[in-house]
Motif scaffolding. Sequence first.
Motif: not given
Length: 687
Positions: A102-116
């Motif tokens: 799967l290729t995903l966009d609009r990604v959210v990673l836990a405890d990670t700055d959205p800008d990174r």
Amino acid sequence: MPWSPVFFGIGVALYFALPVEPGRMAYGLAGAAALLAAFLGRWRRETLGPLATAVLLVALGLCTAGLRTAQVAGPVLGFRYYGPIEGRIVVVDRSASDRLRLTLDRVVLADTDPDRVPRRVRVSLHGDQPFLTPEPGARVALTGHLSPPEGPGEPGGFDFQRHAWFLSIGAVGYTRNPALLLEPRPERVLPLLHLRMRLSRAIQTRIEGEPGAFAAAVMTGDRSGISTETLETLRRTNIAHLLAISGLHMGLLTGFVFLCLRSGLSLIPPLALRIPTKKIAAVGALAAGAFYLAVAGGNVATERAFIQVAVMFTAVLLDRRAVTLRSVAIAALIVLAHRPDSLLGPGFQMSFAATTALVAVFTGMSRIERLRTWPAWARWLLGLVLSSGVAGLATAPFAAAHFNMLASYGLAANLLTVPVMGSLVVPAAVVAMLLWPLGLEFLAFRVMEAGLVWILAVAERISGMEGAVRTIEMPPAEVLPLLTFGALVVILWQGRGRWTGLAPAALALLLWSGGERPSLLISPSGRLVGVMTEEGRALSRARGDGFVAGLWLENDGDGADQAGGFARPAWGQDGAGQAVAIGGLSLWHGVGRRAAQDLARACAAHDWVITSERSESGFGGVPDFGPGAGTGAAMADSSREGAACVMIGPDILSQTGAIALAAGENGLRVVTARALQGRRPWVPTSR
């Protein structure tokens, strides 16, 4: 005009060959050169016009490539991540290991700055996935591993970091846990991708097995149902191009629609006598091609194919010749302006190599009066054999350079399958789409299935023949540019001077035949080392870094697998690792906890110690090569004077990437992947 994309492409190639990213000053100079060239070309059109146009196009190519790099720029994950991953599915395909991906966009990673957080991530799904049927537009959650895109498996090899950058993929990884559906696809979100996947599933319910997966790939571009075994079989017979939606499919489909519309309108005399049926048929074929492009997902190959047929049918609308080198040049120029990075890929190179060669050959044949007296069936048979032979010869060097193999019976396989694709499979696909609203699509699908069964049977039979594939060594970097330039001079130059193009082509083949592979290769992770022996490359491990091992052996022109490479005599057990002697040096390689505990002893006994484990003891010398060290460093200068050994571990490899020891004038020299990549946006400064 035919030379325009050549000089534009030179500008693009110059941009990617630069060791550092151009700054404002460089782009300012390029812009000034373009303006000056435009002025001089207009002022002295007869004398300076051609040279000024060439300079203008080179400058525009360089600036366009830089603009494209900035347009796709996005965060690249700078660390290894394990934890929750959320995102929206935008692509569903399969990995090289036959895993759903799967290729995903609009990604959210836990405890990670959205800008990174990267704009897109690509995740392979391992194990059972009972809770998810992937659908573009749906939002999913999973727990998995992510890491930055890996660099070349060896210095000068395929650069996945650059490839991922232009796909806006900032991290890749996998999960062994079931993925969960967070939110189904909302209405009117990614409607074309949704239609594509619905069509793919519907086709595979009507045609079962591999023929159904083949049909879905041909009609929608969804290749997730194709097994790796089938893909390998098609590659071994040089007919994998039948699977990809490229110029062949787009040309067959639009050509069939054009023929049907023009023939149908011609059967109605009141219309045929009053309206331009040829132009109406061209508009209809162009619309069919646009719909095919939309449904197929708009990937690079399909976009390139559509641009080519669009230029051809536009020429029909303007009462110009449709098939000329000028139309090929216009298509190439549009493709390069839209996606300059495609110049480096095998798809662009092979597509336009085949198209240019075919147009040149058939244009020359059209001037032979004797051929016009031949019967229609004889001209058709000659065209079939020539088209397959010319396209195969034109693409063979590029296929060999990129994929390290030649299909010995590729011409025979194409002669047996391409006519079936053109006369049965593609027409049946068009008819099936027309009959679908009436519920009669199964009639056309039966015809399509018969053609696909034949194609797969031919591929399986020929791929199983002895000597079906010849492995080819990866050429030096200058071979393909020289070969391409020579071929373009022969085809595009007017007059006897064209035959001077044979000189660079012959030089390219000479360099290819005399090229030497690196004596030693170290993988970017440090988990694998390969030493060249008389029997081929001997690998330090039978498992681990399997993808890199496969790349090394393929680039060596070696048909062995990793286990076979490990079985070759060279490495010997030494404590917790393996040892080998090369170029007067003793090398030791170790992986794992036991190897980490054995590093001090290995460093005292060997010149070089290579490991994927971190050393906390502080022993061992530090090599002085790195990202700014140039393309190579002398062996004698690669360790700190007085050190017990040269220690190559994760800290060093994070700065150098893969390392090679290659033959030089003064013996072996060190070459690093990072030095060849240069300081570019897609190359991390640290890991």
